[in-house]
Write an enzyme that holds these catalytic residues in place. Sequence first.
Site: not given
Length: 398
Positions: A221, A244
């Site tokens: 993430d 991310h």
Amino acid sequence: MDFLKILKCTILIFVIFACTIHAQNLSSCVFNVMDYGAVADGLTDSTSAFLKAWEGACGADGAPTLLIPKGAFLVGPLKLKGPCKSPMSVSLKGSLSASTNLDLFSSNWVEFHYIKGLKVAGGGTLDGQGASAWPQNQCPNKSKCHTLPTTLVLAFVEDAKINAIHLMNSKFFHMTVFASKNILLNKLKIKAPADSPNTDGIHIGDVSNITITDTIIGTGDDCVSIGPGSTNVTISNVKCGPGHGISIGSLGKYLNEKDVRGLRVKNCALTGTTNGLRIKTWQNNPSPLVASDIVFENIQMDDVTNPIIIDQKYCPHNFCSDIADAPSNVKIQNVAFRNITGTSASPVAVQLLCSNAVPCEGIELSNVVFKSDKFDLKTQCVNVHGVSDGSMNTASCV
């Protein structure tokens, strides 16, 4: 002459005595978890021993140190609470593994609460053993879900330095800093598989004067996520990927969120991430807020899918059909992207999708240069006011 000899002997005896007492005091300030029953076999639950050692250190005068020596320790939830009598040091030399029994966790794994003056260092490791828990994470599929334990939490902490430790395979976020100030996170290594759900590297919120530097993060993430109430934040020399990217937000989901102001991200490198530099806000916010005075500069990207993105219609997993036509009320202003270079893995290298209710203002694109062997790159802007200058290898939409 005899008097001088007696005086010299007296002084020597006093010095030896003073040094002996000093050494004893130093020794008494070290609280070794092994002395409280911890077993370094990686199998025996040592939670109780760790908590007892912390209690002793927290109640001590002087310069107490909680020592976790080399070896493998299995521990469940550790709520290490203050206030303590003195500033606390934790020497983490060994490797801690989190229990895989989720029934033991009411919230997170290792938590520091209400402490003024904290140092954690030593080169040791916190292994969340997340692989056993990831299949039970329902958050990617449900808008309301029970979150799994975060590995390391600093809450209501002031004047802290977390230096040269490793975090890996967290069940959820690797590290969260909340309601804290004057924090330095330095030379951390954070690692989890690219497909591990919600394993953000570092998440911060409601913090002031925090620096994240010289750190390597690769997770499933956000490498770093900046939540509401974050002010005076510096992120430098961070290597991110997989993950991310570096994200502000999401912002605007909850009532009475605080503004984000004074963020500087510089001299960072992102490789193979799904996003690069991102600001994301929800629509139909229950309370207005502002994200402002933000600078991204000297950033290198390699094979990043969305290198620069402002998304004011952020909605993961399509849970927002009921507010699809409602604008975001998060005001984004005074945001600079300077000296951003690299390769884009998608045709839209710069995408700035701002709110029609509160358009983005003061957006700056300066020396933003991306390349691609696969696409003719372009930029996309909606409701954006700002300037662009310097080298731009795509037609700027600002």
